[in-house]
Design a protein around this motif. Structure first.
Motif, short mmCIF file in Angstrom:
data_model
loop_
_atom_site.label_atom_id
_atom_site.label_comp_id
_atom_site.label_asym_id
_atom_site.label_seq_id
_atom_site.Cartn_x
_atom_site.Cartn_y
_atom_site.Cartn_z
N GLU A 1 -30.37 34.63 48.01
CA GLU A 1 -30.77 33.75 49.12
C GLU A 1 -29.90 32.49 49.14
O GLU A 1 -29.54 31.99 50.21
CB GLU A 1 -32.25 33.38 49.00
N TRP A 2 -29.57 31.97 47.97
CA TRP A 2 -28.69 30.79 47.92
C TRP A 2 -27.33 31.15 48.54
O TRP A 2 -26.78 30.37 49.32
CB TRP A 2 -28.51 30.32 46.47
N GLY B 1 -27.72 31.27 52.27
CA GLY B 1 -27.89 29.91 52.80
C GLY B 1 -26.57 29.15 52.76
O GLY B 1 -26.22 28.45 53.73
#
Ligand SMILES: NC(=O)C1=CN([C@@H]2O[C@H](COP(=O)(O)OP(=O)(O)OC[C@H]3O[C@@H](n4cnc5c(N)ncnc54)[C@H](OP(=O)(O)O)[C@@H]3O)[C@@H](O)[C@H]2O)C=CC1
Ligand SMILES: O=C(O)C(=O)CO
Length: 329
Positions: free
Chosen positions: A111-112, A115
């Motif tokens: 997810e990082w 993002g």
């Protein structure tokens, strides 16, 4: 009398917290800490340790000299996935299994990466800094070139837990995703390509490999030069895989239009490191895997393994090929 397992905890965490996590596992477990956070303190503490939870910072790395100073050591548990702060080979030679917390933070890191990819595509870090500084760079952001993520050819280097999760997320967003790893995966959601071929066709490169002697410097100056001009780099793996100086040079030359870096060759990053000053870089302090959920997963994996040792059962996620049934040394 029940034999005592002395477990040396090396992460720089609150001692009360660590005791609270492990001591309820059984009276036969004694949790101890190094008296000082230097090599002498480490070696002294290792002299009578049976079990070690290793340090994620590298400050108290378990190198070959540390292993030699640990005659009773029977098991090492890492508090995460990367095992680069532990000499797994020296421990294997000493018959000591090393286990990690495989998969515990894959979703958090993936997810990082997604993002950070969005942030690079839209200059979010740069624009935040500019507005805070009193600017209003509406036209300049457009002039810098903005991208929609689904138009970017994503290349993922390393297709383990993180690489596969990132591939699923980028695919769900509509981006074409390819990957390289040593052994192609029949179940992969992405297209396999040889490494240099992958680089030549990646607008957005994501590094998701362990740092090993083979991967150190793997994505150095020569390979970065294979990327299309103006590519984006996301490194959530380890700094040594893409050396800081080579990433900086690629940013200076424009080969890289931006980079999102969670990991660095030397951590903490020096206060005056030139990466801190580069306007096309998004930086974070090695926290891509740092969600509350990932920490819960990690603690559960570590506790399960220490509980297995106490119960005389095999541990799981051994990374150095040693028998997972932990025996007293
Ligand atoms: N920034 C952060 O907070 C975090 C960073 N990490 C880093 O990310 C790394 C990967 O994590 P994760 O995906 O969970 O790990 P996995 O073990 O699940 O996957 C590792 C992947 O790397 C590949 N690989 C291993 N060794 C080599 C090699 N010598 N050459 C090429 N490929 C190799 C493996 O491929 P194959 O099976 O084909 O060999 C596999 O695809 C960790 O080792 C750690 O360093 C991890 C968690 C958090
Ligand atoms: O799990 C890992 O390897 C990490 O880098 C998390 O800090």
């Amino acid at each position: 009398m029940t034999p005592t397992w002395r477990m040396l905890a090396l992460p720089p965490l609150d001692e009360g917290l660590v005791r609270g996590l492990f001591e309820p596992l059984g009276d036969e477990l004694e949790v101890v800490f190094p008296a000082s956070r230097d090599r002498a303190g480490l070696h002294a503490a290792l002299a009578d340790a049976d079990l070690v939870v290793s340090d994620f910072t590298g400050e108290l790395a378990l190198d070959a000299a540390a292993v030699a100073a640990a005659p009773r050591l029977a098991f090492v548990q890492t508090p995460g996935v990367g095992t680069d702060t532990v000499d797994t080979g020296a421990l294997a030679a000493a018959g000591v299994p090393v286990a990690n917390t495989a998969g515990s933070n894959a979703r958090a890191v993936a997810e990082w990466a997604v993002g950070a990819a969005f942030a690079l595509c839209r200059h979010l870090a740069w624009s935040d800094r500019a507005v805070r500084a009193g600017g209003w760079p509406q036209l300049e952001i457009l002039a810098r070139g903005t991208r929609e993520l689904h138009t970017q050819r994503v290349g993922i280097v390393g297709y383990g837990a993180i690489g596969a999760e990132a591939a699923r997320l980028f695919t769900a967003l509509g981006a074409p995703v390819s990957y390289w790893t040593r052994r192609p995966r029949p179940d992969a959601v992405a297209v396999y390509r040889e490494l240099d071929d992958l680089l030549a066709g990646s607008d957005l490169l994501v590094l998701a490999l362990p740092l090993t002697p083979e991967t150190r410097g793997l994505i150095g100056a020569e390979r970065l030069a294979l990327l299309p001009q103006g590519a984006l780099l996301v490194n959530v793996a380890r700094g040594g895989i893409a050396p800081d100086a080579d990433v900086l040079a690629a940013l200076e030359s424009g080969r890289l239009a931006g980079a999102a870096l969670d990991v660095f060759e030397s951590e903490p990053l020096e206060p005056d490191h030139p990466l801190r000053a580069h306007e096309n870089v998004l930086l974070s302090p090695h926290t891509a895997g740092g969600t509350g959920q990932a920490q819960l997963n990690m603690v559960a994996a570590m506790r399960d393994n220490i509980a297995a040792v106490l119960a005389g059962k095999p541990v799981v996620n051994v990374v150095n090929g040693v028998n997972p049934l932990v025996e007293r040394h």
